[in-house]
Design a protein around this motif. Sequence first.
Motif, PDB file in Angstrom:
ATOM      1  N   VAL A 145       0.848  -1.198   0.000  1.00  0.00           N
ATOM      2  CA  VAL A 145       0.000   0.000   0.000  1.00  0.00           C
ATOM      3  C   VAL A 145       0.885   1.252   0.000  1.00  0.00           C
ATOM      4  N   GLY A 146       1.955   1.229   0.794  1.00  0.00           N
ATOM      5  CA  GLY A 146       2.898   2.353   0.807  1.00  0.00           C
ATOM      6  C   GLY A 146       3.545   2.553  -0.549  1.00  0.00           C
ATOM      7  N   ALA A 147       3.907   1.444  -1.214  1.00  0.00           N
ATOM      8  CA  ALA A 147       4.502   1.544  -2.549  1.00  0.00           C
ATOM      9  C   ALA A 147       3.505   2.111  -3.549  1.00  0.00           C
ATOM     10  N   LEU A 148       2.248   1.722  -3.422  1.00  0.00           N
ATOM     11  CA  LEU A 148       1.210   2.234  -4.316  1.00  0.00           C
ATOM     12  C   LEU A 148       1.002   3.738  -4.119  1.00  0.00           C
ATOM     13  N   ILE A 149       0.981   4.174  -2.861  1.00  0.00           N
ATOM     14  CA  ILE A 149       0.813   5.603  -2.576  1.00  0.00           C
ATOM     15  C   ILE A 149       2.010   6.400  -3.096  1.00  0.00           C
ATOM     16  N   ALA A 150       3.227   5.902  -2.824  1.00  0.00           N
ATOM     17  CA  ALA A 150       4.421   6.601  -3.299  1.00  0.00           C
ATOM     18  C   ALA A 150       4.506   6.564  -4.827  1.00  0.00           C
ATOM     19  N   GLY A 151       4.055   5.476  -5.445  1.00  0.00           N
ATOM     20  CA  GLY A 151       4.043   5.386  -6.908  1.00  0.00           C
ATOM     21  C   GLY A 151       3.066   6.375  -7.516  1.00  0.00           C
ATOM     22  N   THR A 152       1.923   6.554  -6.852  1.00  0.00           N
ATOM     23  CA  THR A 152       0.947   7.539  -7.323  1.00  0.00           C
ATOM     24  C   THR A 152       1.523   8.952  -7.213  1.00  0.00           C
ATOM     25  N   ALA A 153       2.202   9.215  -6.096  1.00  0.00           N
ATOM     26  CA  ALA A 153       2.855  10.521  -5.927  1.00  0.00           C
ATOM     27  C   ALA A 153       3.950  10.708  -6.981  1.00  0.00           C
ATOM     28  N   ASN A 154       4.644   9.623  -7.338  1.00  0.00           N
ATOM     29  CA  ASN A 154       5.674   9.684  -8.367  1.00  0.00           C
ATOM     30  C   ASN A 154       5.060  10.021  -9.718  1.00  0.00           C
ATOM     31  N   PHE A 155       3.925   9.428 -10.009  1.00  0.00           N
ATOM     32  CA  PHE A 155       3.221   9.724 -11.259  1.00  0.00           C
ATOM     33  C   PHE A 155       2.798  11.193 -11.309  1.00  0.00           C
ATOM     34  N   GLY A 156       2.275  11.694 -10.188  1.00  0.00           N
ATOM     35  CA  GLY A 156       1.869  13.099 -10.121  1.00  0.00           C
ATOM     36  C   GLY A 156       3.045  14.046 -10.264  1.00  0.00           C
TER      37      GLY A 156
ATOM     38  N   ALA B 100      12.476  12.038  -8.246  1.00  0.00           N
ATOM     39  CA  ALA B 100      13.530  11.150  -7.724  1.00  0.00           C
ATOM     40  C   ALA B 100      13.178  10.641  -6.327  1.00  0.00           C
ATOM     41  N   GLY B 101      12.723  11.541  -5.456  1.00  0.00           N
ATOM     42  CA  GLY B 101      12.407  11.152  -4.082  1.00  0.00           C
ATOM     43  C   GLY B 101      11.259  10.152  -4.001  1.00  0.00           C
ATOM     44  N   THR B 102      10.165  10.434  -4.718  1.00  0.00           N
ATOM     45  CA  THR B 102       9.028   9.515  -4.661  1.00  0.00           C
ATOM     46  C   THR B 102       9.342   8.191  -5.355  1.00  0.00           C
ATOM     47  N   GLY B 103      10.185   8.229  -6.377  1.00  0.00           N
ATOM     48  CA  GLY B 103      10.603   6.984  -7.040  1.00  0.00           C
ATOM     49  C   GLY B 103      11.427   6.110  -6.114  1.00  0.00           C
ATOM     50  N   ILE B 104      12.352   6.739  -5.382  1.00  0.00           N
ATOM     51  CA  ILE B 104      13.185   5.979  -4.435  1.00  0.00           C
ATOM     52  C   ILE B 104      12.329   5.413  -3.302  1.00  0.00           C
ATOM     53  N   ILE B 105      11.445   6.217  -2.765  1.00  0.00           N
ATOM     54  CA  ILE B 105      10.580   5.755  -1.672  1.00  0.00           C
ATOM     55  C   ILE B 105       9.678   4.617  -2.146  1.00  0.00           C
ATOM     56  N   SER B 106       9.130   4.755  -3.338  1.00  0.00           N
ATOM     57  CA  SER B 106       8.269   3.704  -3.884  1.00  0.00           C
ATOM     58  C   SER B 106       9.036   2.395  -4.069  1.00  0.00           C
ATOM     59  N   SER B 107      10.243   2.482  -4.581  1.00  0.00           N
ATOM     60  CA  SER B 107      11.028   1.262  -4.799  1.00  0.00           C
ATOM     61  C   SER B 107      11.438   0.619  -3.473  1.00  0.00           C
ATOM     62  N   ILE B 108      11.711   1.425  -2.447  1.00  0.00           N
ATOM     63  CA  ILE B 108      12.040   0.869  -1.126  1.00  0.00           C
ATOM     64  C   ILE B 108      10.836   0.118  -0.564  1.00  0.00           C
TER      65      ILE B 108
END
Length: 155
Positions: free
Chosen positions: A70-81, A104-112
């Motif tokens: 769920v955290g990855a999905l939220i961070a991925g959505t923020a990355n898309f935005g 870069a930040g949201t991509g790294i957080i999403s991948s973590i």
Amino acid sequence: MKNLRLTLSLLILGICGANLSAQEITSFSGMWGEKFYQDKEPLTWKEIDAIMKENQASALHWQKSKKNMVGALIAGTANFGSAIWLISNLDDNEPLTGPIIAVAGTGIISSIFFHSATKNKKMAILEYNDSLGKKTSLYLTPTSNENGVGLALKF
């Protein structure tokens, strides 16, 4: 009489051995996510979720995996935005520093989060598979000594 004992011993050992065989879960990466199998039979997400709840350790890892996903999905959505924000700033000739840092930040957080979810999912499956062999604390083992052939209880 000895033949009867031997036959009965082998029969009991065969029945116990058949009852103790367990079905391990395997996971394979697919095009649309992971696929789970139990003895060559595919499992649905509901089935795998119910199976993981059988063991406390695997249920803990499974729940962590769900939360991390769920955290990855939220961070991925923020990355898309933030990627849309970056493209919009490129078109309007506005500064790009903020959007680049956000992407870069949201991509790294999403991948973590995604890596952690995958790791916890694997740990849940391994914990479940390990628990299959430890269901009982006593085992019947065949034995032979000077008194003959038989079964012994091992604790």
